[in-house]
Motif scaffolding. Sequence first.
Motif, PDB file in Angstrom:
ATOM      1  N   UNK A 176       0.831  -1.207   0.000  1.00 55.49           N
ATOM      2  CA  UNK A 176       0.000   0.000   0.000  1.00 55.49           C
ATOM      3  C   UNK A 176       0.866   1.258   0.000  1.00 55.49           C
ATOM      4  N   UNK A 177       1.989   1.226   0.727  1.00 55.27           N
ATOM      5  CA  UNK A 177       2.878   2.384   0.758  1.00 55.27           C
ATOM      6  C   UNK A 177       3.501   2.637  -0.613  1.00 55.27           C
ATOM      7  N   UNK A 178       3.849   1.550  -1.313  1.00 52.17           N
ATOM      8  CA  UNK A 178       4.477   1.686  -2.622  1.00 52.17           C
ATOM      9  C   UNK A 178       3.484   2.087  -3.706  1.00 52.17           C
ATOM     10  N   UNK A 179       2.225   1.688  -3.535  1.00 53.25           N
ATOM     11  CA  UNK A 179       1.242   1.876  -4.609  1.00 53.25           C
ATOM     12  C   UNK A 179       0.240   2.982  -4.336  1.00 53.25           C
ATOM     13  N   UNK A 180       0.327   3.651  -3.197  1.00 50.71           N
ATOM     14  CA  UNK A 180      -0.660   4.682  -2.858  1.00 50.71           C
ATOM     15  C   UNK A 180      -0.785   5.689  -4.006  1.00 50.71           C
ATOM     16  N   UNK A 181      -2.033   6.089  -4.335  1.00 51.24           N
ATOM     17  CA  UNK A 181      -3.285   5.840  -3.623  1.00 51.24           C
ATOM     18  C   UNK A 181      -4.105   4.671  -4.179  1.00 51.24           C
ATOM     19  N   UNK A 182      -3.467   3.695  -4.837  1.00 49.17           N
ATOM     20  CA  UNK A 182      -4.197   2.582  -5.443  1.00 49.17           C
ATOM     21  C   UNK A 182      -4.880   1.734  -4.368  1.00 49.17           C
ATOM     22  N   UNK A 183      -5.970   1.064  -4.767  1.00 47.15           N
ATOM     23  CA  UNK A 183      -6.631   0.116  -3.885  1.00 47.15           C
ATOM     24  C   UNK A 183      -5.818  -1.176  -3.849  1.00 47.15           C
ATOM     25  N   UNK A 184      -5.759  -1.803  -2.681  1.00 43.17           N
ATOM     26  CA  UNK A 184      -5.063  -3.078  -2.509  1.00 43.17           C
ATOM     27  C   UNK A 184      -6.055  -4.090  -1.958  1.00 43.17           C
ATOM     28  N   UNK A 185      -6.221  -5.215  -2.668  1.00 48.32           N
ATOM     29  CA  UNK A 185      -7.124  -6.258  -2.195  1.00 48.32           C
ATOM     30  C   UNK A 185      -6.373  -7.581  -2.131  1.00 48.32           C
ATOM     31  N   UNK A 186      -6.755  -8.425  -1.199  1.00 46.55           N
ATOM     32  CA  UNK A 186      -6.145  -9.737  -1.045  1.00 46.55           C
ATOM     33  C   UNK A 186      -6.932 -10.775  -1.831  1.00 46.55           C
ATOM     34  N   UNK A 187      -6.231 -11.812  -2.299  1.00 49.03           N
ATOM     35  CA  UNK A 187      -6.891 -12.841  -3.087  1.00 49.03           C
ATOM     36  C   UNK A 187      -6.168 -14.174  -2.919  1.00 49.03           C
ATOM     37  N   UNK A 188      -6.899 -15.242  -3.180  1.00 51.96           N
ATOM     38  CA  UNK A 188      -6.353 -16.595  -3.222  1.00 51.96           C
ATOM     39  C   UNK A 188      -6.680 -17.171  -4.581  1.00 51.96           C
TER      40      UNK A 188
END
Length: 378
Positions: A176-188
């Motif tokens: 999140x720090x590297x990609x701000x302000x992009x959304x970050x979602x978890x997935x399997x």
Amino acid sequence: MTPPRTQQIPVVVLAGFLGSGKTTLLNHLLRNRAGTRIGVIVNDFGSIEIDAMTVAGQVGSTVSLGNGCLCCAVDASELDTFLETLTRPSARLDLIVIEASGLAEPQELVRMLLGSENPHILYGGLVEVVDAAEFDGVRERHPEIDRHLAVADLVVLNKTDRVGEAEQERLRAAVAELSAPAAVISAVHGRIDPELLFDPALRPDGEEKTRQLTFEDLLREEAGHDHDDHAGHLHAAYESVDFTSDVPLDPRRFIAFLDSRPEGLYRIKGFADFGAGDRDNRYALHAVGRFLRFVPQPWARGEQRLTQLVLIGAGIDAEALRAGLTACRAEPGPETPDAETERAMWGVLRYVQQEPELEDVQQEPGPEDVREEAAAEA
């Protein structure tokens, strides 16, 4: 009055380093396309597998996946040529996904899309897939991943089943720090809700009632029910906020809201009513990441004049977003635009794509940052 525009096809760039799970995510989208016809452009060479279907190792080959979807293997230099092919009405596609090769520079693909003169495409965002279990090692071998994350519109932290809860939180914070302000979602296994990326296509009744068994059907049968597209866990990764107002929006306040939209807000879609700013048109809104575009559309006779928006993201504050939008409503004013109202609309009109004059196509240069280029390009 602005004439109606033809529907533009969103183009999503799917990127990530080798082994991150891009193809797995792509297969998930193809299994759960909900009637949406998807064109896939694979920016790579050699033999490329999409589950049971193998695309012949010839750059320039096109293979039908049998479900209204197409797959092409192309050299990046030929991207415009294939976009022209896939956006023809005969292809009848609703979405195009470009799966970048594992070592591709995704920002270059984004620049090509933003600079494309094809009037039938619309930038649909850069999705960066990250392997949660191997992130630190990949970052050590490929420090350029920091640059890739910095221009992403949505980050999928994949394979989170392979790390513990504390480690997952550490990784989410780092990404999140590297990609701000992009959304970050978890997935399997790359399982994300397709509605994060596109709206399911609505088909006329009976259009697909009689058809042969397709590649998609076989994948669904093989996968069983674990991959159902609307399983509850898919929706847990993001939030959706609806906003409706029968009071027109103040264009200056609304642009200020859009310019300051918070981290994690990935998509905004819908229609805005600017009242006296433009009595003839409502403004269709398409925003993904930092990219923003308005499309004026004539009001239908007798149509109720409403602003109707949907905001989609991860880790967003729904009440704060609704409060911010409510504060954008205009104060009562004159029914006809005055000079001040017309000036207020300039901020909106900056994001209206101008129709090219035959061969006199204007292309604005963009700054170095791709996000800023995305906003300025419109």
